[in-house]
Design an enzyme around this catalytic site. Structure first.
Site, PDB file in Angstrom:
ATOM      1  N   HIS A 396      29.734   6.197  24.429  1.00  0.00           N
ATOM      2  CA  HIS A 396      28.297   6.154  24.859  1.00  0.00           C
ATOM      3  C   HIS A 396      27.887   5.358  25.843  1.00  0.00           C
ATOM      4  O   HIS A 396      26.693   4.966  26.022  1.00  0.00           O
ATOM      5  CB  HIS A 396      27.376   6.320  23.764  1.00  0.00           C
ATOM      6  N   LYS A 593      17.491   0.347  32.368  1.00  0.00           N
ATOM      7  CA  LYS A 593      16.597   1.166  32.455  1.00  0.00           C
ATOM      8  C   LYS A 593      15.529   1.188  33.533  1.00  0.00           C
ATOM      9  O   LYS A 593      14.629   2.025  33.709  1.00  0.00           O
ATOM     10  CB  LYS A 593      16.106   1.548  31.174  1.00  0.00           C
ATOM     11  N   THR A 695      18.907  11.574  26.896  1.00  0.00           N
ATOM     12  CA  THR A 695      18.422  12.798  26.116  1.00  0.00           C
ATOM     13  C   THR A 695      16.845  12.892  26.349  1.00  0.00           C
ATOM     14  O   THR A 695      16.407  14.091  26.316  1.00  0.00           O
ATOM     15  CB  THR A 695      18.727  12.475  24.736  1.00  0.00           C
ATOM     16  N   LYS A 699      14.407  16.506  26.628  1.00  0.00           N
ATOM     17  CA  LYS A 699      13.263  16.880  25.960  1.00  0.00           C
ATOM     18  C   LYS A 699      11.892  17.063  27.121  1.00  0.00           C
ATOM     19  O   LYS A 699      11.512  18.031  26.889  1.00  0.00           O
ATOM     20  CB  LYS A 699      12.900  15.858  24.955  1.00  0.00           C
TER      21      LYS A 699
HETATM   22  C1  26Q Z   1      26.705  -2.203  18.224  1.00  0.00           C
HETATM   23  C2  26Q Z   1      27.495  -3.393  17.522  1.00  0.00           C
HETATM   24  C3  26Q Z   1      26.530  -4.300  16.710  1.00  0.00           C
HETATM   25  C4  26Q Z   1      25.169  -3.717  16.656  1.00  0.00           C
HETATM   26  C5  26Q Z   1      24.794  -2.618  17.405  1.00  0.00           C
HETATM   27  C6  26Q Z   1      25.572  -2.027  18.123  1.00  0.00           C
HETATM   28  C7  26Q Z   1      25.127  -0.976  18.601  1.00  0.00           C
HETATM   29  C8  26Q Z   1      24.051   0.245  18.223  1.00  0.00           C
HETATM   30  C9  26Q Z   1      23.589   1.177  18.902  1.00  0.00           C
HETATM   31  C10 26Q Z   1      25.576  -0.300  20.058  1.00  0.00           C
HETATM   32  C11 26Q Z   1      24.926   0.676  20.869  1.00  0.00           C
HETATM   33  C12 26Q Z   1      24.019   1.279  20.095  1.00  0.00           C
HETATM   34  C13 26Q Z   1      23.352   2.702  20.761  1.00  0.00           C
HETATM   35  C14 26Q Z   1      23.760   3.150  21.954  1.00  0.00           C
HETATM   36  C15 26Q Z   1      23.101   4.303  22.567  1.00  0.00           C
HETATM   37  O1  26Q Z   1      22.036   4.673  21.885  1.00  0.00           O
HETATM   38  N1  26Q Z   1      23.690   4.794  23.562  1.00  0.00           N
HETATM   39  C16 26Q Z   1      22.820   6.023  24.144  1.00  0.00           C
HETATM   40  O2  26Q Z   1      23.540   7.048  23.780  1.00  0.00           O
HETATM   41  C17 26Q Z   1      22.932   8.404  24.024  1.00  0.00           C
HETATM   42  C18 26Q Z   1      23.447   9.491  23.368  1.00  0.00           C
HETATM   43  O3  26Q Z   1      24.730   9.626  23.989  1.00  0.00           O
HETATM   44  C19 26Q Z   1      22.783   8.442  25.635  1.00  0.00           C
HETATM   45  O4  26Q Z   1      22.268   9.415  26.176  1.00  0.00           O
HETATM   46  C20 26Q Z   1      22.356   6.987  26.200  1.00  0.00           C
HETATM   47  O5  26Q Z   1      22.622   7.119  27.714  1.00  0.00           O
HETATM   48  C21 26Q Z   1      23.093   5.801  25.922  1.00  0.00           C
HETATM   49  O6  26Q Z   1      22.619   4.680  26.235  1.00  0.00           O
END
Ligand code: 26Q
Length: 846
Positions: A396, A593, A695, A699
């Site tokens: 992602h 962003k 996403t 929407k």
């Molecule tokens: C990782 C390790 C430790 C702590 C937190 C994390 C962590 C948590 C959440 C790393 C990343 C995330 C979330 C990422 C995210 O939401 N990415 C988004 O995913 C969407 C669905 O595919 C995409 O539409 C977005 O472009 C993308 O930014």
């Protein structure tokens, strides 16, 4: 201090994985669970209508006080859950009996939001529920507002998991979500003097009516301890992980109903509990405090969601969460397998697939190897064939700094047996790399799962790629960039693993439920089938030239805007005007962003009005919302800037007719349900090549907003679907961004745009921070710095022009309505149903 497996020889734990359980026992369980027909309970309460169930729930005192609206909400939720019970049990039974391939969607996040309204919609019970609660003189809409969001996710990735669960249930697919039941979800955001203040999200405090504890699915997850090797009389090595501190994983099941199809899938959320025997031994030895400390250490695991949406490296608790989820889920899957098939794993990878939602659960790879080898005595090759045959990985992110890496020494301490297995996977895989690129030792260093360049770390993405039969990105551009950039060498080695699955969003929640006015119109004009086949929205194009229809379309948008006005007034004390253009950017606050670009544009409009330069100006209301990670100083400063600019804009009487600006606190799923139906203009303005998909963009499009955006993520596909005359494109593309980077001189852009120059001059003057001099210096410094990675200044002028085009277009009400309709009509491809159909056909093969 240690707690051993055998501390747990008590009744309640008898279904836990035990390597010692005999085949005989497995067989008898097997016969029990598959032996007969599905037997329903004689007095099947689900067969009662909702009205009867509700009355019984209230009368039986499950609701304490029928004059208390919250108790009524609770009673209604319990009743609705009961309505699903029969189908829920039957779904599980039939999936097992039919021996259909099972999908496990493993995710550290499920951003579910509220359940009541959406569940009623899917079950077709909304009207009945309205009537039921009317007898108590409350309305359903009011009761719905009492439900707390299940905010078990950060943003896009977590909400995607929730949309996917809905689509899987609707499409009759046997998919189980596996996640963590965090005690505290995503923090609540307050704004105090313009600054973000985080508060703990105690979402469970009023009780959670939707879940069902499934204690017979409890499993034990080991931590710490050490590894031992025994050599048997045939000279074979047997590895054991001993002296572990075990934590109980307790299963909480949440129902996931399909759309009027009698399927109810399961979201299984794990909660950590200290082993029951924890205190006895230590207490008897007088080590009471250490015993209690262990309890805390264990139960800490599922206490709180990490509020970062880019990785936070090296936090031990986070690693324990990841392993806890992965181990508990895999043990559960293997227990079910053994129950139904015995210990023969020949068909396991033909009948099971695990979809890894980013690398967060990638530790499931060595964990499945461990369970198969150490618990079920499979050899390495056999175990690897199974593991690599059922793992699939979704990436992602394109930001290299967001790729997860874990220090080897942390694995050594917490998961020593897992580390051994990772080393072995790496050794065997590097052997393959060496054969593919003979003599190229750089390749080995670059592609190794273990990064030895500094402190040794484990590259989780590499581990996931090596072990998976499928690796997918989440939008066309994203997948392309993975193949040509981040994972280039892996693509060279295994081109067939890589595939694209463009994200999608569920039309049940994001259109039918959130926008009932529009949904009613769609039902009238297209029939009700669009909810399950969103491509039917194309049919709207037949009405593009019917004035009455255009009028109706605009009226719906207007009413939705009136609703949002009420919310903005209540939460921000800002007056939005439904006659004005609603220009909206809601998402996590991140430099890439570029909320900053949006704020700079607001400052520009503010200066225009101050100068009296208002001819032809289109009145607008600009809305920004989103949470900053608590440790991300720059993002928090951007929140402060948005709030301070809003304060100046809204307190200046000259602005009133032309410009209003609000920062809505505590953006979440529920807020988006109000925001997206009321939006005219959707801002998707990330630096090209940085947003994997997005996403929110989908929407908004579904709800008839036009997009102003860069060629990034799924924006590209949105633009292709709707046509370039219905999309306001601006800025550099990903290639141009890369080319400019080494020579980037923001001063050139500032000098060549008097508008940008004026904006920065005003910002530097301290106009927006009169009482707090210097606070925005880091922002100014960043914009003017040649290594600012997001190139805000470079895209400003192009953004401003695109915004002018927006205004021009909005002046022509009829044209805007037509473009709005075309956006909705072209959004069918962004239903998560379409995305899930592609996962089903290309990856899962169910
Ligand atoms: C990782 C390790 C430790 C702590 C937190 C994390 C962590 C948590 C959440 C790393 C990343 C995330 C979330 C990422 C995210 O939401 N990415 C988004 O995913 C969407 C669905 O595919 C995409 O539409 C977005 O472009 C993308 O930014």
């Amino acid at each position: 201090m240690t707690v051993h497996h055998n501390d747990l020889n008590n009744e309640s734990m008898n279904s836990m994985t035990s390597p010692a359980r005999s085949k005989q026992e497995d067989k008898s369980v097997n016969e029990q669970s598959l032996g007969g027909e599905f037997v329903d309970y004689p007095h099947c309460n689900s067969c009662d209508p909702l009205t009867a169930t509700f009355q019984r729930v209230v009368i039986n005192g499950l609701s304490r006080d029928e004059n208390n609206p919250y108790d009524l909400f609770h009673a209604l939720a319990l009743s609705v859950k009961e309505q699903m019970m029969h189908d829920w049990r039957r779904t599980r039974f039939e999936d097992i009996q039919a021996q259909r391939k099972q999908v496990a969607y493993l995710s550290l996040e499920f951003l579910m939001g509220r359940a009541l309204g959406n569940t009623l919609l899917n079950l077709g019970l909304t009207e009945e529920a309205e009537q039921v609660v009317q007898q108590y003189r409350v309305d359903l809409a009011q009761l719905e507002t009492l439900e707390h969001d299940a905010g078990l996710g950060n943003g896009g990735l977590g909400r995607l998991a929730a949309c996917f669960l809905d689509s899987c249930a609707c499409m009759d697919l046997p998919v189980t979500g596996y996640g963590i039941r965090y005690e505290y979800g995503m923090f609540t955001q307050k704004i105090v003097n313009g600054y973000q203040v985080e508060q703990a999200d105690r979402w469970l405090k009023g009780g959670h009516p939707w879940d069902v504890i499934a204690p017979n699915h409890n499993v034990l997850v080991p931590f710490y301890g050490r590894c031992e090797v025994h050599v048997d009389h045939e000279g074979r090595q047997h590895h054991t992980w001993v002296d572990t501190q075990d934590v109980i994983a307790v299963a909480y099941d949440v129902p996931v109903p399909g759309y009027r199809n009698n399927r109810v899938n399961t979201l299984r959320l794990w909660k950590a509990q200290a082993t029951e025997g924890f205190d006895l031994e230590e207490f008897n030895q007088g080590d009471y405090t250490e015993a209690v400390a262990y309890k805390n250490l264990a139960e800490q695991i599922t206490m709180v969601l990490y509020p970062n949406d880019s990785s936070e490296n090296g936090k031990e608790l986070r690693l324990r969460q990841q392993y806890f989820l992965s181990s508990a889920s895999l043990q559960d899957i293997l227990n079910t397998w053994v129950k139904n098939h015995g210990r023969d794993f020949t068909d396991f990878s033909r009948l099971n697939v695990m979809q890894l939602n980013d690398t967060h659960p990638a530790i499931a790879v060595p964990e499945l190897m461990r369970l198969l080898m150490d618990h079920y005595a499979l050899g390495w090759n056999e175990a690897w064939k199974i593991t690599s045959g059922c793992m699939a990985y979704t990436n992602h992110t394109l930001l290299p700094e967001a790729l997860e890496c874990w220090p080897v020494r942390m694995f050594e301490l917490i998961l020593p047996r897992i580390l051994e297995i990772v080393y072995e996977i790496n050794a065997r895989y590097l052997n393959l790399v060496a054969h593919h690129w003979p003599g190229d030792s750089d390749k080995l260093t670059q592609m190794s799962i273990i990064d030895n360049t500094g402190e040794p770390t484990i590259r989780m993405a590499y581990l996931a790629i090596v072990a998976s039969f499928s690796v997918n990105g989440v939008a066309g551009l994203h997948t392309q960039l993975l193949k040509s950039g981040l994972f280039q060498q892996f693509y060279a080695l295994w081109p067939d693993k890589f595939n694209n699955k463009t994200n999608g969003v569920t039309p049940r929640r994001w259109l039918a439920f959130s926008n009932p006015r529009l949904a009613r119109l769609l039902d009238q004009k297209l029939g009700e089938q669009w909810i399950e086949d969103l491509t039917l929205l194309q049919g709207l194009k037949d009405f593009l030239n019917e004035d009455a229809f255009l009028q109706e379309w605009r009226e719906i948008k207007k009413q939705n805007k009136v609703d949002l006005v009420t919310l903005i007034k209540k939460e921000c004390s800002v007056d939005f005007d439904p006659e004005m253009l609603f220009d909206v950017q809601v998402k996590r606050i991140h430099e890439y962003k570029r909320q900053l670009l949006n704020i700079l544009h607001v400052i520009h409009l503010y200066q225009k009005v101050l100068k009296g330069n208002v001819d032809n100006m289109v009145p607008r209301c600009v809305l920004i919302a989103g949470k900053a990670a608590p440790g991300y100083a720059m993002a928090k400063l951007i929140v402060k800037l948005a709030n301070n600019v809003a304060e100046m804009v809204n307190s200046e009487p000259l602005m009133q007719p032309y410009l209003r600006f609000a920062f809505l606190p505590n953006y979440n799923v529920t807020a988006m349900e109000k925001i997206c139906p009321a939006t005219d203009l959707s801002e998707q303005i990330s630096t090209a090549g940085k947003e994997a998909s997005g996403t929110g963009n989908m929407k908004f499009m579904m709800n008839g907003a036009l997009t102003i955006g860069t060629l990034d993520g799924a924006n590209i596909e949105i633009l292709e679907a709707v046509g370039d005359d219905a999309f306001f494109l601006f800025g550099m593309n990903a290639e141009e961004v890369d080319h400019l980077r080494p020579h980037y001189q923001p001063q050139q852009f500032i000098e060549s745009s008097s508008e940008l120059f004026d904006v920065l001059t005003l910002l530097k003057s301290g106009h927006f921070n009169l009482l707090e001099p210097g606070i925005f210096d880091p922002i100014i410094y960043a914009i003017e710095s040649s290594d600012e990675p997001w190139m805000t200044a470079a895209d400003f002028e192009s953004f401003r022009c695109a915004q002018q085009a927006v205004a021009q277009t909005y002046l022509d009400k009829k044209r805007w309505a037509q473009l709005s309709i075309r956006n909705t009509a072209s959004s069918g491809g962004f239903s998560s149903d379409a995305t899930i159909a592609a996962y089903r056909d290309d990856i899962w093969h169910v």
